[in-house]
Scaffold this motif. Structure first.
Motif, PDB file in Angstrom:
ATOM      1  N   LEU A 106       2.455  14.017  11.272  1.00 44.02           N
ATOM      2  CA  LEU A 106       2.190  12.765  10.574  1.00 44.02           C
ATOM      3  C   LEU A 106       1.286  13.040   9.383  1.00 44.02           C
ATOM      4  O   LEU A 106       0.216  13.636   9.521  1.00 44.02           O
ATOM      5  CB  LEU A 106       1.515  11.763  11.516  1.00 44.02           C
ATOM      6  N   ALA A 107       1.711  12.623   8.194  1.00 43.53           N
ATOM      7  CA  ALA A 107       0.914  12.757   6.977  1.00 43.53           C
ATOM      8  C   ALA A 107       0.863  11.397   6.290  1.00 43.53           C
ATOM      9  O   ALA A 107       1.878  10.698   6.189  1.00 43.53           O
ATOM     10  CB  ALA A 107       1.512  13.806   6.043  1.00 43.53           C
ATOM     11  N   LEU A 108      -0.311  11.044   5.815  1.00 45.11           N
ATOM     12  CA  LEU A 108      -0.520   9.722   5.235  1.00 45.11           C
ATOM     13  C   LEU A 108      -0.971   9.808   3.784  1.00 45.11           C
ATOM     14  O   LEU A 108      -1.654  10.745   3.386  1.00 45.11           O
ATOM     15  CB  LEU A 108      -1.588   8.952   6.018  1.00 45.11           C
ATOM     16  N   ARG A 109      -0.587   8.797   3.020  1.00 41.47           N
ATOM     17  CA  ARG A 109      -1.162   8.529   1.697  1.00 41.47           C
ATOM     18  C   ARG A 109      -2.090   7.329   1.845  1.00 41.47           C
ATOM     19  O   ARG A 109      -1.784   6.409   2.601  1.00 41.47           O
ATOM     20  CB  ARG A 109      -0.062   8.226   0.677  1.00 41.47           C
ATOM     21  N   ALA A 110      -3.198   7.349   1.107  1.00 41.96           N
ATOM     22  CA  ALA A 110      -4.148   6.243   1.180  1.00 41.96           C
ATOM     23  C   ALA A 110      -4.690   5.936  -0.213  1.00 41.96           C
ATOM     24  O   ALA A 110      -4.873   6.841  -1.031  1.00 41.96           O
ATOM     25  CB  ALA A 110      -5.299   6.568   2.126  1.00 41.96           C
ATOM     26  N   ALA A 111      -4.942   4.674  -0.485  1.00 44.10           N
ATOM     27  CA  ALA A 111      -5.526   4.245  -1.752  1.00 44.10           C
ATOM     28  C   ALA A 111      -6.661   3.280  -1.460  1.00 44.10           C
ATOM     29  O   ALA A 111      -6.547   2.411  -0.580  1.00 44.10           O
ATOM     30  CB  ALA A 111      -4.475   3.576  -2.641  1.00 44.10           C
ATOM     31  N   VAL A 112      -7.767   3.432  -2.202  1.00 46.81           N
ATOM     32  CA  VAL A 112      -8.941   2.574  -2.020  1.00 46.81           C
ATOM     33  C   VAL A 112      -9.297   1.951  -3.364  1.00 46.81           C
ATOM     34  O   VAL A 112      -9.351   2.637  -4.389  1.00 46.81           O
ATOM     35  CB  VAL A 112     -10.146   3.376  -1.490  1.00 46.81           C
ATOM     36  N   HIS A 113      -9.572   0.659  -3.337  1.00 45.03           N
ATOM     37  CA  HIS A 113      -9.926  -0.062  -4.557  1.00 45.03           C
ATOM     38  C   HIS A 113     -11.001  -1.081  -4.243  1.00 45.03           C
ATOM     39  O   HIS A 113     -11.095  -1.586  -3.111  1.00 45.03           O
ATOM     40  CB  HIS A 113      -8.688  -0.769  -5.116  1.00 45.03           C
ATOM     41  N   PHE A 114     -11.850  -1.370  -5.223  1.00 46.04           N
ATOM     42  CA  PHE A 114     -12.806  -2.471  -5.134  1.00 46.04           C
ATOM     43  C   PHE A 114     -12.549  -3.369  -6.330  1.00 46.04           C
ATOM     44  O   PHE A 114     -12.781  -2.982  -7.476  1.00 46.04           O
ATOM     45  CB  PHE A 114     -14.248  -1.949  -5.154  1.00 46.04           C
ATOM     46  N   GLY A 115     -11.999  -4.552  -6.073  1.00 47.22           N
ATOM     47  CA  GLY A 115     -11.630  -5.405  -7.195  1.00 47.22           C
ATOM     48  C   GLY A 115     -11.313  -6.817  -6.751  1.00 47.22           C
ATOM     49  O   GLY A 115     -11.440  -7.167  -5.571  1.00 47.22           O
ATOM     50  N   PRO A 116     -10.879  -7.657  -7.695  1.00 50.21           N
ATOM     51  CA  PRO A 116     -10.646  -9.075  -7.406  1.00 50.21           C
ATOM     52  C   PRO A 116      -9.555  -9.284  -6.360  1.00 50.21           C
ATOM     53  O   PRO A 116      -8.433  -8.820  -6.499  1.00 50.21           O
ATOM     54  CB  PRO A 116     -10.216  -9.642  -8.764  1.00 50.21           C
ATOM     55  N   ALA A 117      -9.932  -9.959  -5.299  1.00 51.03           N
ATOM     56  CA  ALA A 117      -9.001 -10.350  -4.241  1.00 51.03           C
ATOM     57  C   ALA A 117      -9.626 -11.549  -3.547  1.00 51.03           C
ATOM     58  O   ALA A 117     -10.262 -11.423  -2.513  1.00 51.03           O
ATOM     59  CB  ALA A 117      -8.759  -9.210  -3.258  1.00 51.03           C
TER      60      ALA A 117
END
Length: 259
Positions: A102-113
């Protein structure tokens, strides 16, 4: 947080993950991924001191999109969580043939939501989704065959957290790339545990003015300082805007993202 004509403005910590090779997997393998993925995410969150039960989550088989509560620990998500997730993925993969890992891609953001009557609105969910889908992130994981994880940080997370020394990461461990996906244009910083991300062949994707095309990214050449995210005008393109197209519905929650 403030209230204007469009309602409450709020910035939130956002996480998006998906699994490599899910679409080509057989039914048994897809079932295994759907079973293992939430367990590993929960274990990594608990070890990092994050309360995953408080996250607003949208799951879709091989992926998860999460909006963390206001005030969540960015440093804990970027470093202890990601390092712990990588360690758990490697433990899960130990002794398995390549096709069963199992291999994963991940993205992290801090922004308007911002919270809306039936979910969240704002460009933040769109941005983290586009970066997760981006060619540079997909190519980075594909070019690292023994890697279990590839992570992309958006400009606010990298420049305000990693580059300022709020983690144990060195900025040069990350590679700056340009992301162009559907209506989105922006920059991201890639990290692949166990690999020199600058040595990975991204095939020319994601390179451009101010972004590294293979060596020493994440800093101005020879200076050790992170480059500031450029505007589309600085890269020679037209101005870019982020719009919301369609919705993703999960229970009573509606996210303004699309694939």
């Amino acid at each position: 947080m403030s209230v204007g004509a469009m309602g409450v403005f709020d910035r939130r910590l956002l996480l998006a993950v998906d699994a490599r090779g899910y679409g080509s997997a057989d039914t048994a393998r897809q079932r295994e991924i759907q079973t293992v993925l939430p367990r590993l995410l929960s274990e990594a969150a608990e070890a990092a001191g994050l309360d995953r039960a408080s996250w607003v989550r949208q799951a879709a088989g091989d992926s998860e999109f999460a909006v963390l509560p206001t005030g969540s620990d960015e440093q804990a998500l970027v470093e202890p969580f990601m390092r712990g997730l990588d360690a758990r993925l490697r433990a899960h993969n130990r002794g398995r043939v390549p096709g069963a890992r199992l291999a994963l891609r991940a993205a992290v953001h801090f922004g308007p939501a911002s919270e809306a009557p039936n979910g969240f609105v704002g460009p933040g969910p769109v941005e983290v989704s586009r970066i997760l889908e981006s060619d540079p992130l997909h190519r980075a994981l594909a070019e690292a065959p023994d890697a279990a994880l590839a992570v992309a940080l958006t400009a606010p997370v990298f420049t305000e957290l990693v580059a300022q020394g709020y983690t144990n990461f060195r900025p040069e461990e990350f590679r700056e790339v340009v992301v162009e996906k559907k209506e989105y244009w922006g920059r991201a910083w890639l990290w692949v545990p166990g690999y020199d991300v600058h040595a990975l062949d991204l095939g020319g994707v994601g390179s451009g003015s101010g972004a590294d095309s293979g060596s020493g990214s994440g800093s101005a050449a020879g200076s050790g300082e992170p480059t500031a995210p450029a505007t589309p005008a600085e890269s020679g393109g037209d101005s870019a805007t982020t719009n919301l197209y369609g919705t993703v519905i999960h229970g009573n929650v509606v996210f303004g993202i699309s694939k």
